[in-house]
Design a protein around this motif. Structure first.
Motif, PDB file in Angstrom:
ATOM      1  N   ARG A  33       0.809  -1.207   0.000  1.00  0.00           N
ATOM      2  CA  ARG A  33       0.000   0.000   0.000  1.00  0.00           C
ATOM      3  C   ARG A  33       0.849   1.267   0.000  1.00  0.00           C
ATOM      4  O   ARG A  33       0.406   2.303  -0.473  1.00  0.00           O
ATOM      5  CB  ARG A  33      -0.949  -0.004   1.205  1.00  0.00           C
ATOM      6  N   GLU A  34       2.070   1.182   0.522  1.00  0.00           N
ATOM      7  CA  GLU A  34       2.921   2.378   0.541  1.00  0.00           C
ATOM      8  C   GLU A  34       3.375   2.781  -0.851  1.00  0.00           C
ATOM      9  O   GLU A  34       3.822   3.927  -1.051  1.00  0.00           O
ATOM     10  CB  GLU A  34       4.137   2.155   1.437  1.00  0.00           C
ATOM     11  N   THR A  35       3.253   1.874  -1.829  1.00  0.00           N
ATOM     12  CA  THR A  35       3.629   2.212  -3.197  1.00  0.00           C
ATOM     13  C   THR A  35       2.467   2.807  -3.994  1.00  0.00           C
ATOM     14  O   THR A  35       2.662   3.233  -5.126  1.00  0.00           O
ATOM     15  CB  THR A  35       4.146   0.963  -3.932  1.00  0.00           C
ATOM     16  N   LEU A  36       1.258   2.799  -3.421  1.00  0.00           N
ATOM     17  CA  LEU A  36       0.082   3.301  -4.120  1.00  0.00           C
ATOM     18  C   LEU A  36      -0.056   4.804  -3.946  1.00  0.00           C
ATOM     19  O   LEU A  36       0.434   5.380  -2.961  1.00  0.00           O
ATOM     20  CB  LEU A  36      -1.180   2.612  -3.582  1.00  0.00           C
ATOM     21  N   PRO A  37      -0.715   5.480  -4.879  1.00  0.00           N
ATOM     22  CA  PRO A  37      -1.012   6.909  -4.699  1.00  0.00           C
ATOM     23  C   PRO A  37      -1.851   7.141  -3.446  1.00  0.00           C
ATOM     24  O   PRO A  37      -2.523   6.236  -2.949  1.00  0.00           O
ATOM     25  CB  PRO A  37      -1.785   7.277  -5.975  1.00  0.00           C
ATOM     26  N   HIS A  38      -1.830   8.375  -2.963  1.00  0.00           N
ATOM     27  CA  HIS A  38      -2.502   8.692  -1.708  1.00  0.00           C
ATOM     28  C   HIS A  38      -3.993   8.398  -1.782  1.00  0.00           C
ATOM     29  O   HIS A  38      -4.578   7.859  -0.820  1.00  0.00           O
ATOM     30  CB  HIS A  38      -2.278  10.167  -1.358  1.00  0.00           C
ATOM     31  N   TRP A  39      -4.650   8.727  -2.896  1.00  0.00           N
ATOM     32  CA  TRP A  39      -6.088   8.517  -2.977  1.00  0.00           C
ATOM     33  C   TRP A  39      -6.444   7.035  -2.968  1.00  0.00           C
ATOM     34  O   TRP A  39      -7.499   6.653  -2.454  1.00  0.00           O
ATOM     35  CB  TRP A  39      -6.660   9.206  -4.214  1.00  0.00           C
ATOM     36  N   MET A  40      -5.554   6.191  -3.494  1.00  0.00           N
ATOM     37  CA  MET A  40      -5.802   4.755  -3.441  1.00  0.00           C
ATOM     38  C   MET A  40      -5.654   4.224  -2.024  1.00  0.00           C
ATOM     39  O   MET A  40      -6.431   3.364  -1.587  1.00  0.00           O
ATOM     40  CB  MET A  40      -4.841   4.024  -4.383  1.00  0.00           C
ATOM     41  N   ARG A  41      -4.660   4.720  -1.291  1.00  0.00           N
ATOM     42  CA  ARG A  41      -4.506   4.301   0.099  1.00  0.00           C
ATOM     43  C   ARG A  41      -5.700   4.741   0.937  1.00  0.00           C
ATOM     44  O   ARG A  41      -6.168   4.007   1.812  1.00  0.00           O
ATOM     45  CB  ARG A  41      -3.216   4.881   0.675  1.00  0.00           C
ATOM     46  N   THR A  42      -6.221   5.942   0.650  1.00  0.00           N
ATOM     47  CA  THR A  42      -7.394   6.427   1.378  1.00  0.00           C
ATOM     48  C   THR A  42      -8.613   5.569   1.079  1.00  0.00           C
ATOM     49  O   THR A  42      -9.390   5.220   1.977  1.00  0.00           O
ATOM     50  CB  THR A  42      -7.677   7.888   1.005  1.00  0.00           C
ATOM     51  N   ALA A  43      -8.791   5.206  -0.198  1.00  0.00           N
ATOM     52  CA  ALA A  43      -9.915   4.347  -0.570  1.00  0.00           C
ATOM     53  C   ALA A  43      -9.798   2.973   0.077  1.00  0.00           C
ATOM     54  O   ALA A  43     -10.790   2.367   0.495  1.00  0.00           O
ATOM     55  CB  ALA A  43      -9.997   4.215  -2.091  1.00  0.00           C
ATOM     56  N   GLY A  44      -8.571   2.473   0.183  1.00  0.00           N
ATOM     57  CA  GLY A  44      -8.375   1.172   0.797  1.00  0.00           C
ATOM     58  C   GLY A  44      -8.741   1.135   2.269  1.00  0.00           C
ATOM     59  O   GLY A  44      -9.105   0.083   2.799  1.00  0.00           O
ATOM     60  N   GLU A  45      -8.658   2.284   2.933  1.00  0.00           N
ATOM     61  CA  GLU A  45      -8.982   2.328   4.361  1.00  0.00           C
ATOM     62  C   GLU A  45     -10.445   1.992   4.630  1.00  0.00           C
ATOM     63  O   GLU A  45     -10.780   1.527   5.722  1.00  0.00           O
ATOM     64  CB  GLU A  45      -8.667   3.718   4.919  1.00  0.00           C
ATOM     65  N   VAL A  46     -11.322   2.251   3.676  1.00  0.00           N
ATOM     66  CA  VAL A  46     -12.756   2.014   3.890  1.00  0.00           C
ATOM     67  C   VAL A  46     -13.220   0.733   3.202  1.00  0.00           C
ATOM     68  O   VAL A  46     -14.429   0.496   3.102  1.00  0.00           O
ATOM     69  CB  VAL A  46     -13.591   3.217   3.394  1.00  0.00           C
ATOM     70  N   THR A  65      -4.983  -5.281  18.018  1.00  0.00           N
ATOM     71  CA  THR A  65      -6.415  -5.114  18.255  1.00  0.00           C
ATOM     72  C   THR A  65      -6.968  -3.881  17.558  1.00  0.00           C
ATOM     73  O   THR A  65      -8.151  -3.826  17.232  1.00  0.00           O
ATOM     74  CB  THR A  65      -6.691  -5.026  19.758  1.00  0.00           C
ATOM     75  N   GLY A  66      -6.104  -2.889  17.335  1.00  0.00           N
ATOM     76  CA  GLY A  66      -6.561  -1.699  16.613  1.00  0.00           C
ATOM     77  C   GLY A  66      -6.936  -2.014  15.185  1.00  0.00           C
ATOM     78  O   GLY A  66      -7.991  -1.590  14.696  1.00  0.00           O
ATOM     79  N   LEU A  67      -6.068  -2.778  14.506  1.00  0.00           N
ATOM     80  CA  LEU A  67      -6.368  -3.180  13.129  1.00  0.00           C
ATOM     81  C   LEU A  67      -7.562  -4.130  13.078  1.00  0.00           C
ATOM     82  O   LEU A  67      -8.400  -4.033  12.185  1.00  0.00           O
ATOM     83  CB  LEU A  67      -5.139  -3.842  12.501  1.00  0.00           C
ATOM     84  N   LEU A  68      -7.640  -5.035  14.052  1.00  0.00           N
ATOM     85  CA  LEU A  68      -8.770  -5.952  14.092  1.00  0.00           C
ATOM     86  C   LEU A  68     -10.077  -5.197  14.314  1.00  0.00           C
ATOM     87  O   LEU A  68     -11.095  -5.471  13.669  1.00  0.00           O
ATOM     88  CB  LEU A  68      -8.568  -6.982  15.189  1.00  0.00           C
ATOM     89  N   GLY A  69     -10.051  -4.229  15.231  1.00  0.00           N
ATOM     90  CA  GLY A  69     -11.241  -3.415  15.465  1.00  0.00           C
ATOM     91  C   GLY A  69     -11.624  -2.588  14.258  1.00  0.00           C
ATOM     92  O   GLY A  69     -12.812  -2.415  13.957  1.00  0.00           O
ATOM     93  N   ALA A  70     -10.607  -2.068  13.540  1.00  0.00           N
ATOM     94  CA  ALA A  70     -10.892  -1.290  12.330  1.00  0.00           C
ATOM     95  C   ALA A  70     -11.552  -2.161  11.261  1.00  0.00           C
ATOM     96  O   ALA A  70     -12.477  -1.727  10.569  1.00  0.00           O
ATOM     97  CB  ALA A  70      -9.605  -0.676  11.789  1.00  0.00           C
ATOM     98  N   GLU A  71     -11.105  -3.408  11.144  1.00  0.00           N
ATOM     99  CA  GLU A  71     -11.708  -4.327  10.167  1.00  0.00           C
ATOM    100  C   GLU A  71     -13.164  -4.608  10.523  1.00  0.00           C
ATOM    101  O   GLU A  71     -14.046  -4.602   9.654  1.00  0.00           O
ATOM    102  CB  GLU A  71     -10.911  -5.627  10.124  1.00  0.00           C
ATOM    103  N   LEU A  72     -13.416  -4.844  11.803  1.00  0.00           N
ATOM    104  CA  LEU A  72     -14.787  -5.101  12.238  1.00  0.00           C
ATOM    105  C   LEU A  72     -15.661  -3.863  12.077  1.00  0.00           C
ATOM    106  O   LEU A  72     -16.850  -3.969  11.744  1.00  0.00           O
ATOM    107  CB  LEU A  72     -14.790  -5.565  13.692  1.00  0.00           C
TER     108      LEU A  72
END
Length: 263
Positions: free
Chosen positions: A192-205, A226-233
């Motif tokens: 994900r660090e190689t992707l453009p910023h807007w793609m990384r932002t889209a991936g967050e949701v 647990t933070g990443l797990l909670g974000a996924e849930l």
């Protein structure tokens, strides 16, 4: 207590019946070829491509594709759980049912969570065996938790796409695009660090993004994040709410048509 038992029956038995009736890949040949063999071959493709391009190591692709493997069953399954009712002409009976809608649709998604977990586990085990990459035993419980969260979030995503089937004619075109977006933007095969910023932002949701990061950290011995797990849930819960809202929005007009058809 009686109401609780009825709700549980609706979720478990209703979900199981809908899975057998509406999921197109329950035949052994389709299930094995599409849901088991396909993800493993995709994993091997990206492993050898990554070696050639020197983008990432084999473990990066093993864990990323193990998480991504659930998307086939969960996205298409969640879509079929709603859209195939319309395709097979049984939507009217569902819309006129007096049952509560939340457990009705939640039960539709539950079998695909289990299906996605089986596919992800098979891909992880098969890929580790073929590539000779042992998975640390102490990280297995953490990986199971991550894969369950990924399958749940992806099933909710598929259910939201399936809700569009009450309005749009070719909803499976949307599902095809959605699975390609998950492959590209979630970081399963492209760092994900190689992707453009807007793609990384889209991936967050999107579902699977946080699960892929959590799986790699767990396998690296960093413990369960647990933070990443909670974000996924949380992402999965958001798509589940969206699915319920879309179904309620589209259901009103569809129920009127179904009543006229019955009359």
């Amino acid at each position: 207590m009686r109401q609780l038992v009825r709700t549980a029956r609706l979720v478990v038995i209703g979900g199981g019946i809908s899975y057998r009736a509406l999921f197109n890949w329950t035949t052994p040949s389709m299930f094995i070829g599409t849901l088991l063999v396909g993800p493993v071959l995709q994993l091997l493709f990206f492993v050898y491509l990554g070696r050639q391009l020197q983008v990432a190591d084999d473990r990066f692709y093993l864990l990323g594709n193990a998480v991504l493997a659930s998307s086939t069953a969960c996205v298409y399954g969640g879509t079929m759980a709603v859209a195939n009712e319309r395709r097979y002409g049984t939507l009217g009976a569902v819309l006129l049912s007096p049952r509560r809608r939340a457990p009705l649709w939640f039960g539709r998604a539950l079998p695909y969570v289990l299906n996605g977990l089986v596919v992800s586990g098979f891909t992880l085990a098969g890929g580790a065996l073929v590539l000779g990459l042992p998975v640390p035993m102490d990280s297995l419980p953490q990986l199971v938790a991550v894969l369950v969260a990924a399958a749940a979030a992806c099933s909710a995503f598929g259910l939201a796409l399936g809700a569009l089937g009450l309005r749009f004619r070719d909803v499976f075109l949307v599902s095809n695009v959605a699975t390609s977006v998950l492959l590209l933007l979630t970081g399963a095969n492209v760092p994900r660090e190689t992707l453009p910023h807007w793609m990384r932002t889209a991936g967050e949701v999107l579902p699977l993004t946080h699960a892929a990061d959590a799986a790699r950290r767990s396998a690296a011995g960093q413990g369960l994040d647990t933070g990443l797990l909670g974000a996924e849930l949380a992402v999965g819960a958001g798509y589940l709410v969206l699915a319920v809202l879309l179904l309620a929005l589209f259901e009103h007009g569809s129920r009127r048509r179904a009543t006229l058809d019955v009359l």
